[in-house]
Write an enzyme that holds these catalytic residues in place. Structure first.
Site, PDB file in Angstrom:
ATOM      1  CE  LYS A 124       2.130   7.783 -37.857  1.00 52.47           C
ATOM      2  NZ  LYS A 124       1.242   6.611 -37.769  1.00 52.47           N
ATOM      3  CG  ASP A 164       4.473   4.914 -37.283  1.00 46.43           C
ATOM      4  OD1 ASP A 164       3.354   4.418 -37.462  1.00 46.43           O
ATOM      5  OD2 ASP A 164       5.304   5.039 -38.215  1.00 46.43           O
TER       6      ASP A 164
HETATM    7  P1  NDP Z   1       9.097  -0.827 -36.106  1.00 43.30           P
HETATM    8  O1  NDP Z   1      10.067   0.291 -36.065  1.00 43.30           O
HETATM    9  O2  NDP Z   1       8.844  -1.617 -34.880  1.00 43.30           O
HETATM   10  O3  NDP Z   1       9.472  -1.846 -37.259  1.00 43.30           O
HETATM   11  C1  NDP Z   1       9.607  -1.428 -38.563  1.00 43.30           C
HETATM   12  C2  NDP Z   1      10.057  -2.622 -39.395  1.00 43.30           C
HETATM   13  O4  NDP Z   1       9.979  -2.270 -40.777  1.00 43.30           O
HETATM   14  C3  NDP Z   1      11.490  -3.012 -39.136  1.00 43.30           C
HETATM   15  O5  NDP Z   1      11.652  -4.371 -39.389  1.00 43.30           O
HETATM   16  C4  NDP Z   1      12.230  -2.162 -40.151  1.00 43.30           C
HETATM   17  O6  NDP Z   1      13.494  -2.667 -40.508  1.00 43.30           O
HETATM   18  C5  NDP Z   1      11.300  -2.230 -41.336  1.00 43.30           C
HETATM   19  N1  NDP Z   1      11.435  -1.015 -42.144  1.00 43.30           N
HETATM   20  C6  NDP Z   1      11.228   0.254 -41.752  1.00 43.30           C
HETATM   21  N2  NDP Z   1      11.483   1.094 -42.743  1.00 43.30           N
HETATM   22  C7  NDP Z   1      11.856   0.337 -43.783  1.00 43.30           C
HETATM   23  C8  NDP Z   1      12.252   0.631 -45.100  1.00 43.30           C
HETATM   24  N3  NDP Z   1      12.314   1.893 -45.540  1.00 43.30           N
HETATM   25  N4  NDP Z   1      12.552  -0.422 -45.912  1.00 43.30           N
HETATM   26  C9  NDP Z   1      12.490  -1.696 -45.457  1.00 43.30           C
HETATM   27  N5  NDP Z   1      12.147  -2.036 -44.205  1.00 43.30           N
HETATM   28  C10 NDP Z   1      11.826  -1.031 -43.393  1.00 43.30           C
HETATM   29  O7  NDP Z   1       7.734  -0.171 -36.639  1.00 43.30           O
HETATM   30  P2  NDP Z   1       6.253  -0.741 -36.547  1.00 43.30           P
HETATM   31  O8  NDP Z   1       6.256  -2.216 -36.584  1.00 43.30           O
HETATM   32  O9  NDP Z   1       5.573  -0.042 -35.431  1.00 43.30           O
HETATM   33  O10 NDP Z   1       5.610  -0.149 -37.902  1.00 43.30           O
HETATM   34  C11 NDP Z   1       5.581  -0.896 -39.111  1.00 43.30           C
HETATM   35  C12 NDP Z   1       4.492  -0.343 -40.001  1.00 43.30           C
HETATM   36  O11 NDP Z   1       3.221  -0.459 -39.338  1.00 43.30           O
HETATM   37  C13 NDP Z   1       4.605   1.140 -40.354  1.00 43.30           C
HETATM   38  O12 NDP Z   1       4.085   1.340 -41.648  1.00 43.30           O
HETATM   39  C14 NDP Z   1       3.693   1.817 -39.340  1.00 43.30           C
HETATM   40  O13 NDP Z   1       3.247   3.076 -39.792  1.00 43.30           O
HETATM   41  C15 NDP Z   1       2.571   0.808 -39.281  1.00 43.30           C
HETATM   42  N6  NDP Z   1       1.720   0.839 -38.116  1.00 43.30           N
HETATM   43  C16 NDP Z   1       2.235   0.803 -36.845  1.00 43.30           C
HETATM   44  C17 NDP Z   1       1.398   0.799 -35.758  1.00 43.30           C
HETATM   45  C18 NDP Z   1       1.905   0.686 -34.368  1.00 43.30           C
HETATM   46  O14 NDP Z   1       1.091   0.663 -33.451  1.00 43.30           O
HETATM   47  N7  NDP Z   1       3.210   0.596 -34.134  1.00 43.30           N
HETATM   48  C19 NDP Z   1      -0.062   0.898 -35.915  1.00 43.30           C
HETATM   49  C20 NDP Z   1      -0.514   0.854 -37.292  1.00 43.30           C
HETATM   50  C21 NDP Z   1       0.369   0.849 -38.322  1.00 43.30           C
HETATM   51  P3  NDP Z   1      14.836  -2.011 -39.894  1.00 43.30           P
HETATM   52  O15 NDP Z   1      14.843  -2.440 -38.470  1.00 43.30           O
HETATM   53  O16 NDP Z   1      15.935  -2.566 -40.714  1.00 43.30           O
HETATM   54  O17 NDP Z   1      14.696  -0.520 -40.053  1.00 43.30           O
HETATM   55  O1  2IT Z   2      -0.333   4.170 -37.733  1.00 43.43           O
HETATM   56  C1  2IT Z   2      -0.879   4.021 -36.629  1.00 43.43           C
HETATM   57  O2  2IT Z   2      -2.087   3.802 -36.514  1.00 43.43           O
HETATM   58  C2  2IT Z   2      -0.030   4.086 -35.432  1.00 43.43           C
HETATM   59  N1  2IT Z   2       1.173   4.226 -35.547  1.00 43.43           N
HETATM   60  C3  2IT Z   2      -0.656   4.007 -34.067  1.00 43.43           C
HETATM   61  C4  2IT Z   2      -1.156   5.352 -33.646  1.00 43.43           C
HETATM   62  C5  2IT Z   2      -1.656   5.459 -32.240  1.00 43.43           C
HETATM   63  O3  2IT Z   2      -1.985   6.589 -31.860  1.00 43.43           O
HETATM   64  O4  2IT Z   2      -1.736   4.460 -31.521  1.00 43.43           O
END
Ligand code: NDP
Ligand code: 2IT
Length: 448
Positions: A124, A164
């Protein structure tokens, strides 16, 4: 025995890294038994080596903002473990990013990637740079400065980053472009790329869709149909929006979405038009969720500033999809009291240890992020496979493979997590299944 000792030592060595210790403690608690009963593992002190990252890069990222001011951020890449494949994992840009958070994420990623059955190790990276309010050119300059430092440490068979929090296709495009320029090669060194330059169809959708597929598998163990169920979702980014769209397409009603400013509640469920609008607002315009009320002042919606959804919704299912530790013990008790019977985590470690305990003690269906959200990285693995072959698969083919992978992950959680009384402890199942493959590979490869 050994497991507790390792945890105590890590607590002494890294006392200021709470998220990292939290993630390690949860895994160690579940794998203790299989570890202790397998002397070959301990002969190589495998557990401690598995908990401590292989290496960490930390660097200053200096860039010039639109007003000409020089800004400095910290950049990191945690290469946790490559026993079963090249390092693989996302990059997070958020003001809260620090080493504790990235170490927890890289540790979790190692087990998650193992669960996907694909050949990917765990990593990461990220920066305390916040994309919020930055212009497109500022984002581009920051991404280039970040990769100017990192490019030597990554590569298609070395370490393959992706997105992420705060890193979507736009940021991946800028980072990939600069990597290509520095390395003088066009390879699949990033995943989540644009479709025109090696990206896989369905990668943007994969985490949210995959979580819905995992949920369907869990519900099937109790003969429950998703149709008509009320689902509370948190977040409104990549994972949350595709979760909401897919769950709604499967017949569920989405009763909440949120961002870091507050929660939008739809007691009777968002309409399809409202969900489509939220997707567009957040994905294309990077808007705030409260703006949805301007568009739908009489749409049966309520906005709660500064609140998370959990204590304000009546739901059957919760899918936390924002960030770590966003659902605590009181939230869990409120959800259970309101009748929630399933939790499937889109985010990484969104539930605190106290909340997890509440869910498991209540005997509800509870899927930890490393199982339920593995669809994202799984399709990243499929993107790597397509890049190696220099071929593009159809959306249908990728989606079918994603469904198959999520069903396999579910089956392995059931295999390792079924308790004598029949309850499926998905935490235990995911941790043991993920651990075994990495542990066998590390044992076979000797002390490294
Ligand atoms: P995005 O940046 O697209 O969205 C994040 C969302 O979460 C936004 O709505 C954001 O709000 C909110 N958020 C972030 N930080 C905080 C906080 N500290 N408190 C409250 N709300 C918060 O990210 P993703 O959708 O990609 O990621 C969301 C989660 O999923 C994370 O935990 C990530 O690690 C996990 N994840 C992502 C993957 C991927 O492929 N993208 C794969 C697997 C897991 P705001 O816009 O106001 O900051
Ligand atoms: O938390 C996760 O699994 C991710 N943000 C996706 C990682 C990836 O390499 O696609």
């Amino acid at each position: 025995m050994k497991a507790k000792q390792v945890l105590e030592e890590l607590k002494n060595r890294f006392p200021h890294e709470p998220e990292y210790l939290q993630a390690v403690e949860e895994v160690i608690g579940s794998i203790e038994e299989v570890y202790d009963s397998n002397p070959a593992f301990d002969r190589y002190n495998l557990l401690e080596r598995l908990c401590i990252p292989d290496r960490i890069f930390a660097f200053r990222v200096s860039w010039v903002d639109d007003s000409g001011k020089v800004r400095n951020n910290m950049g990191y890449r945690v290469q946790h473990n490559n026993a079963i494949g090249p390092y693989k994992g996302g990059i997070r840009f958020h003001s809260s990013v620090n080493l504790s958070i990235l170490k927890f994420l890289a540790f979790e990623q190692t087990f998650k990637n193992s669960l996907t059955t694909l050949a990917m190790g765990g990593a990461k990276g990220g920066s305390d740079f916040s994309p919020r309010g930055k212009s497109d050119t500022e984002i581009m300059r920051f991404c280039q400065a970040f990769i100017a430092e990192l490019w030597r440490q990554i590569g298609p068979d070395t370490d393959v980053p992706a997105g992420d929090i705060g890193v979507s296709g736009r940021e991946v495009g800028y980072m990939f472009g600069y990597y290509k320029k520095m390395a003088r090669e066009f390879t699949g060194t990033f995943t989540g790329k644009g479709i025109d330059f090696g990206g896989s169809l369905i990668r943007p959708e994969a985490t949210g869709y995959g979580n819905c597929y995992f949920l369907l598998n869990m519900l099937a163990t109790r003969g429950i149909d998703i149709k008509g169920k009320y689902i509370a979702v948190s977040g409104s980014g990549n994972v949350a929006t595709y979760t909401a769209l897919k769950a709604s397409a499967l017949g569920a009603k989405i009763v909440s979405m949120s961002d870091s400013s507050g929660s939008l509640i739809a007691p009777e469920g968002f309409t399809q038009e409202q969900l489509d609008y939220i997707f567009e607002l957040k994905t294309y315009y990077r808007g705030r969720l409260y703006e949805v009320l301007d568009k739908y002042p009489d749409g049966g919606l309520e906005y709660l500033a500064g609140e998370r959804p959990w204590r304000h919704v009546k739901c059957d299912i919760a899918m936390p999809s924002a960030t770590q530790n966003e659902l605590d013990g009181d939230d869990a008790r409120a959800l259970l009291a309101a009748g929630c019977f399933a939790v499937s985590e889109g985010a990484n470690m969104p539930s605190t240890p106290e909340a997890v305990k509440e869910f498991i003690n209540a005997g509800i269906l509870y899927a930890p992020g490393k199982a339920a959200n593995a669809g994202g990285v799984a399709v990243s693995g499929l993107e790597m496979a397509q890049n190696s072959q220099k071929l593009n698969w159809t959306a249908e083919e990728v989606d079918n493979r994603l469904r198959g992978i999520m069903a396999d992950i579910h089956a392995r959680c059931v295999e390792y997590g079924r308790q004598p009384d029949g309850y499926i402890n998905y935490v235990k199942g995911a941790n043991i299944a993920g651990f075994m493959k990495v542990a066998r590979a590390m044992t076979a490869q000797g002390v490294l």
